[in-house]
Design a protein around this motif. Structure first.
Motif, PDB file in Angstrom:
ATOM      1  N   LEU A 226       0.816  -1.212   0.000  1.00 44.21           N
ATOM      2  CA  LEU A 226       0.000   0.000   0.000  1.00 44.21           C
ATOM      3  C   LEU A 226       0.852   1.265   0.000  1.00 44.21           C
ATOM      4  O   LEU A 226       0.334   2.355  -0.219  1.00 44.21           O
ATOM      5  CB  LEU A 226      -0.937  -0.001   1.215  1.00 44.21           C
ATOM      6  N   LEU A 227       2.127   1.111   0.267  1.00 43.85           N
ATOM      7  CA  LEU A 227       3.032   2.248   0.168  1.00 43.85           C
ATOM      8  C   LEU A 227       3.651   2.337  -1.218  1.00 43.85           C
ATOM      9  O   LEU A 227       3.747   3.415  -1.808  1.00 43.85           O
ATOM     10  CB  LEU A 227       4.135   2.143   1.225  1.00 43.85           C
ATOM     11  N   ARG A 228       4.082   1.165  -1.730  1.00 45.82           N
ATOM     12  CA  ARG A 228       4.599   1.077  -3.098  1.00 45.82           C
ATOM     13  C   ARG A 228       4.164  -0.262  -3.665  1.00 45.82           C
ATOM     14  O   ARG A 228       4.626  -1.310  -3.221  1.00 45.82           O
ATOM     15  CB  ARG A 228       6.126   1.186  -3.114  1.00 45.82           C
ATOM     16  N   LEU A 229       3.313  -0.215  -4.643  1.00 40.02           N
ATOM     17  CA  LEU A 229       2.736  -1.434  -5.188  1.00 40.02           C
ATOM     18  C   LEU A 229       3.795  -2.331  -5.820  1.00 40.02           C
ATOM     19  O   LEU A 229       3.658  -3.556  -5.822  1.00 40.02           O
ATOM     20  CB  LEU A 229       1.654  -1.079  -6.219  1.00 40.02           C
ATOM     21  N   ASN A 230       4.868  -1.732  -6.328  1.00 45.27           N
ATOM     22  CA  ASN A 230       5.907  -2.549  -6.943  1.00 45.27           C
ATOM     23  C   ASN A 230       6.716  -3.350  -5.929  1.00 45.27           C
ATOM     24  O   ASN A 230       7.626  -4.094  -6.304  1.00 45.27           O
ATOM     25  CB  ASN A 230       6.832  -1.698  -7.811  1.00 45.27           C
ATOM     26  N   SER A 231       6.386  -3.238  -4.650  1.00 40.73           N
ATOM     27  CA  SER A 231       7.056  -4.041  -3.626  1.00 40.73           C
ATOM     28  C   SER A 231       6.773  -5.523  -3.786  1.00 40.73           C
ATOM     29  O   SER A 231       7.463  -6.354  -3.173  1.00 40.73           O
ATOM     30  CB  SER A 231       6.617  -3.592  -2.221  1.00 40.73           C
ATOM     31  N   TYR A 232       5.789  -5.869  -4.610  1.00 40.84           N
ATOM     32  CA  TYR A 232       5.476  -7.284  -4.810  1.00 40.84           C
ATOM     33  C   TYR A 232       6.684  -8.051  -5.341  1.00 40.84           C
ATOM     34  O   TYR A 232       6.785  -9.262  -5.153  1.00 40.84           O
ATOM     35  CB  TYR A 232       4.287  -7.445  -5.767  1.00 40.84           C
ATOM     36  N   VAL A 233       7.624  -7.348  -5.991  1.00 44.39           N
ATOM     37  CA  VAL A 233       8.764  -8.042  -6.599  1.00 44.39           C
ATOM     38  C   VAL A 233       9.652  -8.707  -5.553  1.00 44.39           C
ATOM     39  O   VAL A 233      10.372  -9.659  -5.868  1.00 44.39           O
ATOM     40  CB  VAL A 233       9.602  -7.096  -7.478  1.00 44.39           C
ATOM     41  N   PHE A 234       9.625  -8.229  -4.310  1.00 47.95           N
ATOM     42  CA  PHE A 234      10.372  -8.927  -3.266  1.00 47.95           C
ATOM     43  C   PHE A 234       9.472  -9.473  -2.163  1.00 47.95           C
ATOM     44  O   PHE A 234       9.843 -10.413  -1.478  1.00 47.95           O
ATOM     45  CB  PHE A 234      11.461  -8.025  -2.659  1.00 47.95           C
ATOM     46  N   VAL A 235       8.275  -8.905  -1.995  1.00 51.06           N
ATOM     47  CA  VAL A 235       7.367  -9.407  -0.965  1.00 51.06           C
ATOM     48  C   VAL A 235       6.945 -10.844  -1.275  1.00 51.06           C
ATOM     49  O   VAL A 235       6.990 -11.726  -0.398  1.00 51.06           O
ATOM     50  CB  VAL A 235       6.128  -8.493  -0.832  1.00 51.06           C
ATOM     51  N   VAL A 236       6.552 -11.110  -2.520  1.00 48.17           N
ATOM     52  CA  VAL A 236       6.080 -12.450  -2.883  1.00 48.17           C
ATOM     53  C   VAL A 236       7.175 -13.501  -2.738  1.00 48.17           C
ATOM     54  O   VAL A 236       6.967 -14.539  -2.088  1.00 48.17           O
ATOM     55  CB  VAL A 236       5.482 -12.444  -4.311  1.00 48.17           C
ATOM     56  N   PRO A 237       8.385 -13.298  -3.295  1.00 47.03           N
ATOM     57  CA  PRO A 237       9.427 -14.319  -3.104  1.00 47.03           C
ATOM     58  C   PRO A 237       9.797 -14.548  -1.644  1.00 47.03           C
ATOM     59  O   PRO A 237      10.020 -15.691  -1.231  1.00 47.03           O
ATOM     60  CB  PRO A 237      10.622 -13.745  -3.893  1.00 47.03           C
ATOM     61  N   LEU A 238       9.857 -13.487  -0.867  1.00 46.70           N
ATOM     62  CA  LEU A 238      10.213 -13.659   0.543  1.00 46.70           C
ATOM     63  C   LEU A 238       9.106 -14.361   1.321  1.00 46.70           C
ATOM     64  O   LEU A 238       9.381 -15.113   2.263  1.00 46.70           O
ATOM     65  CB  LEU A 238      10.533 -12.303   1.175  1.00 46.70           C
ATOM     66  N   LEU A 239       7.853 -14.139   0.943  1.00 48.38           N
ATOM     67  CA  LEU A 239       6.753 -14.871   1.570  1.00 48.38           C
ATOM     68  C   LEU A 239       6.883 -16.365   1.289  1.00 48.38           C
ATOM     69  O   LEU A 239       6.698 -17.197   2.199  1.00 48.38           O
ATOM     70  CB  LEU A 239       5.410 -14.360   1.049  1.00 48.38           C
ATOM     71  N   LEU A 240       7.177 -16.718   0.049  1.00 46.67           N
ATOM     72  CA  LEU A 240       7.349 -18.131  -0.301  1.00 46.67           C
ATOM     73  C   LEU A 240       8.539 -18.733   0.439  1.00 46.67           C
ATOM     74  O   LEU A 240       8.487 -19.876   0.904  1.00 46.67           O
ATOM     75  CB  LEU A 240       7.528 -18.272  -1.812  1.00 46.67           C
ATOM     76  N   PHE A 241       9.608 -17.965   0.550  1.00 44.26           N
ATOM     77  CA  PHE A 241      10.781 -18.431   1.294  1.00 44.26           C
ATOM     78  C   PHE A 241      10.422 -18.679   2.752  1.00 44.26           C
ATOM     79  O   PHE A 241      10.814 -19.694   3.344  1.00 44.26           O
ATOM     80  CB  PHE A 241      11.901 -17.395   1.181  1.00 44.26           C
ATOM     81  N   TRP A 242       9.682 -17.748   3.346  1.00 45.77           N
ATOM     82  CA  TRP A 242       9.266 -17.894   4.748  1.00 45.77           C
ATOM     83  C   TRP A 242       8.405 -19.147   4.933  1.00 45.77           C
ATOM     84  O   TRP A 242       8.616 -19.921   5.870  1.00 45.77           O
ATOM     85  CB  TRP A 242       8.494 -16.659   5.187  1.00 45.77           C
ATOM     86  N   GLY A 243       7.446 -19.357   4.033  1.00 45.39           N
ATOM     87  CA  GLY A 243       6.604 -20.540   4.139  1.00 45.39           C
ATOM     88  C   GLY A 243       7.405 -21.824   4.028  1.00 45.39           C
ATOM     89  O   GLY A 243       7.168 -22.791   4.773  1.00 45.39           O
ATOM     90  N   TRP A 244       8.371 -21.843   3.100  1.00 41.66           N
ATOM     91  CA  TRP A 244       9.207 -23.039   2.932  1.00 41.66           C
ATOM     92  C   TRP A 244      10.053 -23.307   4.161  1.00 41.66           C
ATOM     93  O   TRP A 244      10.138 -24.445   4.635  1.00 41.66           O
ATOM     94  CB  TRP A 244      10.085 -22.860   1.701  1.00 41.66           C
ATOM     95  N   LYS A 245      10.677 -22.262   4.712  1.00 42.14           N
ATOM     96  CA  LYS A 245      11.525 -22.440   5.889  1.00 42.14           C
ATOM     97  C   LYS A 245      10.710 -22.898   7.090  1.00 42.14           C
ATOM     98  O   LYS A 245      11.140 -23.786   7.855  1.00 42.14           O
ATOM     99  CB  LYS A 245      12.247 -21.135   6.211  1.00 42.14           C
ATOM    100  N   ARG A 246       9.536 -22.326   7.269  1.00 41.48           N
ATOM    101  CA  ARG A 246       8.723 -22.692   8.444  1.00 41.48           C
ATOM    102  C   ARG A 246       8.089 -24.070   8.277  1.00 41.48           C
ATOM    103  O   ARG A 246       7.718 -24.707   9.259  1.00 41.48           O
ATOM    104  CB  ARG A 246       7.642 -21.631   8.666  1.00 41.48           C
ATOM    105  N   SER A 247       7.956 -24.541   7.035  1.00 43.30           N
ATOM    106  CA  SER A 247       7.338 -25.852   6.821  1.00 43.30           C
ATOM    107  C   SER A 247       8.185 -26.978   7.407  1.00 43.30           C
ATOM    108  O   SER A 247       7.656 -28.043   7.762  1.00 43.30           O
ATOM    109  CB  SER A 247       7.115 -26.102   5.325  1.00 43.30           C
TER     110      SER A 247
END
Length: 269
Positions: free
Chosen positions: A176-197
């Protein structure tokens, strides 16, 4: 470990960080005073105007809403003025130093590393100039540091649910501050899910799905606003790219480009 010392090690760390913040504040106040009487940068003027004209939460023109919300709330708290906007970014710049110190301290396990990073950032000439500019950069840096901290730094005291809530809130704030943040938010979310799994199994993927749903719900009204006002749900992204292209090829290089407006059209808008 500080045992037997007059003050615990954490207290000395606090003193050191406090000294860095005081010195950083002095430097930034000097920069603030040098800007006295100078007009705001064009982007800062636009944010201010959008904040003052806002009639509904997502009525933020061509810009993402969060920074405009923050300006509107800050003006409500301290009063509306150019100087008040500069003070907001100055305060946030100090928050960046604290967040950077904590991230690097906790990630490396070495307090000295965190203090060194905070010191270097406090003295960086570009960041000092930026601190009183009234732009959204300090808020963006602060949110990035918070998001990265929650993704990479694990603590036993923070449960999976608490991690997920923190990541969802900071991730939504970044978008909501910068929409183009998806370029790192999405990969880091997937990384977090994988590590916590590896520790939480299927629960981590359920948490990841809930985080993704929350981000979609948070951003959707802004996309709808863009579609209604500009006919493009991703206008916040595309307009920035178009403006940057025009600046480079028409204003700086003067060569023009296929599909670009004329120099006169760029001067007009």
């Amino acid at each position: 470990n500080g045992e037997g010392a007059i003050f615990p090690k954490r207290v000395w760390e606090g003193f050191a960080l406090g000294g860095i913040l005081v010195w950083a504040l002095v430097i930034r106040l000097e920069q603030f005073q040098s800007f006295a009487g100078a007009p705001l940068l064009p982007d800062a003027v636009l944010y201010r105007e959008l904040a003052l004209a806002m009639n509904s939460p997502y009525d933020t023109g061509m810009r993402e809403p969060l920074w405009i919300w923050m300006i509107r709330g800050w003006f409500w708290l301290v009063g509306e003025s150019e100087q008040a906007l500069r003070v907001l970014t100055l305060v946030l710049s100090l928050g960046v130093l604290v967040a950077a110190c904590k991230l690097f301290r906790d990630y490396t396990g070495r307090p000295f590393v965190g203090l060194l990073v905070a010191l270097l950032l406090s003295l960086n000439p570009y960041l000092v100039r930026l601190s009183a500019g009234g732009l959204r950069e300090e808020a963006y840096m602060l949110l990035i540091l918070c998001f990265v901290y929650l993704v990479f730094v694990r603590t036993r005291e923070r449960s999976l649910a608490a991690q997920a809530i923190g990541i969802a809130l900071s991730g939504a704030a970044l978008l909501l501050l910068r929409l183009n943040s998806y370029v790192f938010v999405v990969p880091l979310l997937l990384f977090w899910g994988w590590k916590r799994s590896t520790e939480h199994g299927r629960r981590s993927w359920i948490a990841l799905a809930l985080i993704g749903s929350f981000l979609a719900v948070a951003v959707a009204p802004h996309l709808v606003h863009n579609e209604r006002l500009f006919g493009d749900p991703l206008f916040s992204l595309n307009n920035l790219a178009t403006g940057t292209r025009n600046q480079e090829f028409i204003i700086v290089k003067g060569t023009g480009c296929p599909g670009c407006p004329t120099a006169e059209q760029v001067r007009q808008n």
